[in-house]
Scaffold this active site. Structure first.
Site, PDB file in Angstrom:
ATOM      1  N   GLU A  72       0.808  -1.219   0.000  1.00 50.20           N
ATOM      2  CA  GLU A  72       0.000   0.000   0.000  1.00 50.20           C
ATOM      3  C   GLU A  72       0.845   1.275   0.000  1.00 50.20           C
ATOM      4  OE1 GLU A  72      -4.145  -1.644   1.954  1.00 50.20           O
ATOM      5  OE2 GLU A  72      -2.526  -1.143   3.334  1.00 50.20           O
ATOM      6  N   GLY A  97     -12.528  -4.168   1.100  1.00 46.67           N
ATOM      7  CA  GLY A  97     -13.565  -5.049   0.583  1.00 46.67           C
ATOM      8  C   GLY A  97     -14.830  -4.235   0.369  1.00 46.67           C
ATOM      9  N   MET A 108      -9.565  -2.989   7.797  1.00 44.85           N
ATOM     10  CA  MET A 108      -9.086  -3.377   9.127  1.00 44.85           C
ATOM     11  C   MET A 108      -8.300  -2.294   9.870  1.00 44.85           C
ATOM     12  SD  MET A 108      -8.040  -7.335   8.143  1.00 44.85           S
ATOM     13  CE  MET A 108      -7.787  -7.850   9.849  1.00 44.85           C
ATOM     14  N   GLU A 109      -8.274  -1.058   9.351  1.00 45.44           N
ATOM     15  CA  GLU A 109      -7.467  -0.010  10.001  1.00 45.44           C
ATOM     16  C   GLU A 109      -8.089   1.379  10.088  1.00 45.44           C
ATOM     17  OE1 GLU A 109      -6.247  -1.681   7.207  1.00 45.44           O
ATOM     18  OE2 GLU A 109      -5.119  -3.247   8.247  1.00 45.44           O
ATOM     19  N   ASP A 164     -11.728  -6.534  -3.408  1.00 39.51           N
ATOM     20  CA  ASP A 164     -12.562  -7.744  -3.333  1.00 39.51           C
ATOM     21  C   ASP A 164     -13.946  -7.363  -2.831  1.00 39.51           C
ATOM     22  OD1 ASP A 164     -10.652  -7.691  -0.707  1.00 39.51           O
ATOM     23  OD2 ASP A 164     -12.701  -8.277  -0.184  1.00 39.51           O
TER      24      ASP A 164
HETATM   25  C1  3QA Z   1      -6.118  -7.753   4.614  1.00 35.73           C
HETATM   26  C2  3QA Z   1      -5.572  -6.347   4.537  1.00 35.73           C
HETATM   27  C3  3QA Z   1      -5.830  -5.577   5.806  1.00 35.73           C
HETATM   28  O1  3QA Z   1      -4.828  -4.621   6.027  1.00 35.73           O
HETATM   29  C4  3QA Z   1      -7.147  -4.906   5.544  1.00 35.73           C
HETATM   30  C5  3QA Z   1      -6.313  -5.597   3.485  1.00 35.73           C
HETATM   31  C6  3QA Z   1      -9.398  -5.634   1.743  1.00 35.73           C
HETATM   32  N1  3QA Z   1     -10.349  -6.598   1.697  1.00 35.73           N
HETATM   33  C7  3QA Z   1     -10.765  -6.847   2.952  1.00 35.73           C
HETATM   34  C8  3QA Z   1     -11.718  -7.740   3.507  1.00 35.73           C
HETATM   35  N2  3QA Z   1     -11.880  -7.746   4.849  1.00 35.73           N
HETATM   36  C9  3QA Z   1     -11.154  -6.920   5.623  1.00 35.73           C
HETATM   37  N3  3QA Z   1     -10.238  -6.061   5.163  1.00 35.73           N
HETATM   38  C10 3QA Z   1     -10.036  -6.013   3.824  1.00 35.73           C
HETATM   39  N4  3QA Z   1      -7.047  -4.568   4.154  1.00 35.73           N
HETATM   40  C11 3QA Z   1      -5.102  -8.593   5.239  1.00 35.73           C
HETATM   41  S1  3QA Z   1      -5.303 -10.280   5.159  1.00 35.73           S
HETATM   42  C12 3QA Z   1      -4.201 -10.827   3.952  1.00 35.73           C
HETATM   43  C13 3QA Z   1      -2.782 -10.824   4.347  1.00 35.73           C
HETATM   44  O2  3QA Z   1      -2.029 -11.498   3.392  1.00 35.73           O
HETATM   45  C14 3QA Z   1      -8.298  -4.149   3.516  1.00 35.73           C
HETATM   46  C15 3QA Z   1      -9.186  -5.257   3.030  1.00 35.73           C
HETATM   47  N5  3QA Z   1     -12.445  -8.564   2.738  1.00 35.73           N
HETATM   48  C16 3QA Z   1      -0.774 -11.801   3.818  1.00 35.73           C
HETATM   49  C17 3QA Z   1      -0.209 -12.897   3.029  1.00 35.73           C
HETATM   50  O3  3QA Z   1      -0.323 -14.088   3.749  1.00 35.73           O
END
Ligand code: 3QA
Length: 233
Positions: free
Chosen positions: A12, A78, A172-173, A196
């Protein structure tokens, strides 16, 4: 003026660091902070790591340790609203914590005493983002963002969050960064590009589109920074 630009994941902020070219790296409290000047203005850039706790630490550090006086968040999210598709941009008008629950005491979801269900983002920067969007020939939706310590990959949970908070996107932040900035009186702006739809395909979609969506968001954030700097002149 010192502008903080934060993300949660390396993907990011890397497009932002690329754009800056040179910067000074400082290790602090388990994260790396990148300081630079952009068009004569001081910047501090960092990714926090995932979730409300790490993002709270980073937002606080950028303000209290590095002296940032405004904060912009760039990242992916998301989608809840069916009008938001992969790559689309959403600007948060207000944010809530969807996993904060003391409803056993009759309080609404997302509320704790002396807190608030929603924290509002800076109206001036939201206004500014409309101009930036039209200059870029992009459309940006405004909406409510719900934050929690869960990667949501479940239609039922997503719909519940949408219904309970009127939320258009989730991540998530943002909600925790909003709490920090509001408590410390720091104007903040939270932008996310959709990666997504928080449904059963979310993890695959996320893996596929994290990089491209993060880039979309970062590009817009840099235009916002330019606009903030122009406006301050
Ligand atoms: C997800 C990231 C976290 O910082 C929140 C992406 C995008 N789609 C989401 C969803 N639910 C919640 N949050 C989000 N961000 C981290 S998990 C994957 C880590 O991969 C936003 C977000 N559906 C690491 C590789 O193993």
């Amino acid at each position: 003026m010192k502008i903080a630009i934060m993300g949660a994941m390396p993907e990011e902020i890397s497009p932002i660091l690329e754009k800056l070219g040179s910067y000074k790296t400082t290790q602090y409290a388990g994260n790396k902070y990148y300081e630079s000047t952009y068009r004569g203005v001081d910047l501090v850039v960092a990714y926090s790591k995932i979730g409300k706790v790490f993002s709270t630490l980073t937002a606080t550090t950028m303000i209290e340790h590095f002296g940032a006086d405004r904060l912009l968040f760039s990242g992916v999210a998301g989608a809840i609203s069916p009008t938001l598709k992969v790559g689309d941009l959403i600007v948060a008008t207000k944010l809530s914590q969807h996993d904060l629950d003391i409803t056993a005491f009759g309080h609404p979801y997302g509320y704790v005493p002396e807190g608030a269900v929603f924290v509002e983002a800076d109206k001036e920067m939201i206004e500014m983002s409309k101009k930036v969007a039209s200059e870029m020939g992009k459309s940006v939706q405004e909406g409510i963002i719900a934050t929690g310590d869960q990667f949501v990959a479940n239609e039922e949970r997503k719909n519940w969050i949408g219904k309970t908070f009127g939320a258009d996107a989730l991540e998530m932040e943002g909600g925790s960064v909003a709490v920090v900035c509001s408590a410390l009186n720091i104007p903040f702006f939270i932008l996310r590009a959709i990666s997504d739809a928080a449904d059963m395909d979310a993890s695959f979609s996320f893996d596929e589109f994290l990089e491209s969506s993060a880039k979309e968001s970062a590009e817009f954030i840099m235009k916002m920074v330019q606009s903030i700097i122009e406006n301050a002149k």
